[in-house]
Design a protein around this motif. Structure first.
Motif, PDB file in Angstrom:
ATOM      1  N   SER A 184       0.851  -1.186   0.000  1.00 41.94           N
ATOM      2  CA  SER A 184       0.000   0.000   0.000  1.00 41.94           C
ATOM      3  C   SER A 184       0.882   1.229   0.000  1.00 41.94           C
ATOM      4  O   SER A 184       1.687   1.419   0.920  1.00 41.94           O
ATOM      5  N   SER A 185       0.727   2.079  -1.015  1.00 39.16           N
ATOM      6  CA  SER A 185       1.533   3.293  -1.082  1.00 39.16           C
ATOM      7  C   SER A 185       1.246   4.204   0.109  1.00 39.16           C
ATOM      8  O   SER A 185       2.156   4.855   0.652  1.00 39.16           O
ATOM      9  N   ASP A 226      10.515  -6.485  -2.883  1.00 39.32           N
ATOM     10  CA  ASP A 226       9.492  -5.656  -3.530  1.00 39.32           C
ATOM     11  C   ASP A 226       9.545  -4.267  -2.911  1.00 39.32           C
ATOM     12  O   ASP A 226      10.344  -4.011  -2.006  1.00 39.32           O
ATOM     13  N   HIS A 229       4.470  -1.605  -2.490  1.00 44.64           N
ATOM     14  CA  HIS A 229       3.505  -0.752  -3.195  1.00 44.64           C
ATOM     15  C   HIS A 229       2.470  -1.643  -3.864  1.00 44.64           C
ATOM     16  O   HIS A 229       2.783  -2.737  -4.343  1.00 44.64           O
ATOM     17  N   GLU A 230       1.218  -1.170  -3.939  1.00 41.10           N
ATOM     18  CA  GLU A 230       0.156  -1.980  -4.540  1.00 41.10           C
ATOM     19  C   GLU A 230       0.436  -2.325  -5.993  1.00 41.10           C
ATOM     20  O   GLU A 230      -0.008  -3.366  -6.496  1.00 41.10           O
ATOM     21  N   GLN A 231       1.224  -1.502  -6.678  1.00 32.45           N
ATOM     22  CA  GLN A 231       1.518  -1.769  -8.080  1.00 32.45           C
ATOM     23  C   GLN A 231       2.408  -2.995  -8.264  1.00 32.45           C
ATOM     24  O   GLN A 231       2.480  -3.552  -9.360  1.00 32.45           O
ATOM     25  N   SER A 232       3.092  -3.404  -7.206  1.00 29.68           N
ATOM     26  CA  SER A 232       3.970  -4.567  -7.316  1.00 29.68           C
ATOM     27  C   SER A 232       3.284  -5.855  -6.857  1.00 29.68           C
ATOM     28  O   SER A 232       3.926  -6.897  -6.774  1.00 29.68           O
ATOM     29  N   SER A 234       0.713  -8.536  -7.881  1.00 31.04           N
ATOM     30  CA  SER A 234      -0.119  -9.119  -8.928  1.00 31.04           C
ATOM     31  C   SER A 234      -1.237  -9.941  -8.297  1.00 31.04           C
ATOM     32  O   SER A 234      -1.191 -10.312  -7.119  1.00 31.04           O
TER      33      SER A 234
END
Length: 298
Positions: A184-185, A226, A229-232, A234
């Motif tokens: 979570s950013s 990692d 962040h939520e972007q990492s 999947s």
């Protein structure tokens, strides 16, 4: 350890990880590995550099780690302790496979949550004091500082490894621990700002607290898997994390992406642990170990 003209005394060294994938690199690099009884988790006895090693898999998160480490300390009385594995980076300068040496470890989720909108005030647990006759508990300790002698040894080990792998960074600083796996950013920014932490994970502060309570010198070493962040994250990775299916079992092939990533990245932290052990005769005469109860109320 070496002391004047005395011969080097082999140490009993405990090394814990949360997952099989994180301890397997060490099992492959050390000698005379054999499985031994453990009331919590998995435990292996081995040898390295003339020292006796106890390599354990605790399971994830704080309670498993605390239980496994206390069992290890009670049963085998190690002289020094390491925790090794992977973590999410909070420092934007850190990349995958970089390694963080914990100068200190802090519980990021311990404290009081109140109000609307919510306000979080961090503080540590109350810890039993064996010397207190009337007061059963004292203070609130939330930041546990790594042993200074082990940090000196790890710094030298990092210098040695940098010459072999110049693209890998080694940074020293705070590692934050909580029972939530963070992707979570918003949360990662909050943890970084509140605790000035370089990385976040789910076991280190519990490990440090138990080691500190038992007065055993310790060091937590994490390699970056990692960026928290939520972007990492999947869909496949999330499904594997929340699933009851084992991420990886001892002796089996790493047949999916998450296990392969953890195993590969964990090698960086594991290599630093072994390189630090190589430095112990030069840096840690047994009589000069720093008091591991060098920690702070937060």
């Amino acid at each position: 350890m070496a002391n004047g003209n005395a011969e080097v005394t082999p140490l009993r060294i405990g090394v814990l990880s949360a997952l099989v994938s994180e301890i397997e690199p060490l099992l492959g690099w050390v000698g005379q590995v054999r499985r031994i009884p453990a009331p919590v988790g998995l435990l292996y006895q081995a040898s390295y550099g003339g020292h006796e090693l106890f390599l354990g898999v605790a399971g994830t998160q704080k309670t498993n780690t605390a239980a496994a480490l206390q069992a290890l300390i009670t049963g085998y009385r190690p002289d020094v302790l390491f925790f090794t594995g992977v973590a999410g980076a909070l420092d934007p300068e850190l990349a995958i496979n970089d390694v963080v040496l914990a100068s200190s470890v802090v519980h990021h989720d311990a404290g009081v949550l109140y109000g609307s909108p919510q306000v979080f005030h961090p503080f540590g647990p109350r810890i039993a004091d064996e010397a207190a006759e009337q007061a059963a508990l004292w203070g609130r300790v939330n930041r546990f500082n790594s042993d200074r002698g082990l940090l000196r040894a790890a710094r030298q080990a990092a210098i040695n490894l940098t010459s072999l792998a110049p693209d890998r960074k080694f940074k020293e600083g705070v590692i934050a621990t909580g029972d939530q796996v963070v992707f979570s950013s918003e949360k990662r920014q909050h943890i970084q700002e509140q605790f000035e932490a370089l990385a976040v994970e789910t076991e280190g502060a519990a490990f440090a607290q138990v080691a500190w309570t038992n007065k055993v010198p310790f060091l937590v070493v994490r390699s970056v898997s990692d960026d928290a962040h939520e972007q990492s994250l999947s869909a496949e990775k999330l499904a594997r994390i929340v699933s009851a299916t084992p991420i990886h079992s001892s002796g089996e092939e790493t047949d999916h992406e998450l296990a392969r990533t953890i195993h590969t990245v964990a090698e960086s932290a594991a290599a630093l642990v072994l390189a630090t052990i190589d430095e112990l005769p030069d840096h840690l005469p047994l009589t000069d170990l720093t008091d591991s109860a060098d920690s702070e109320a937060v």
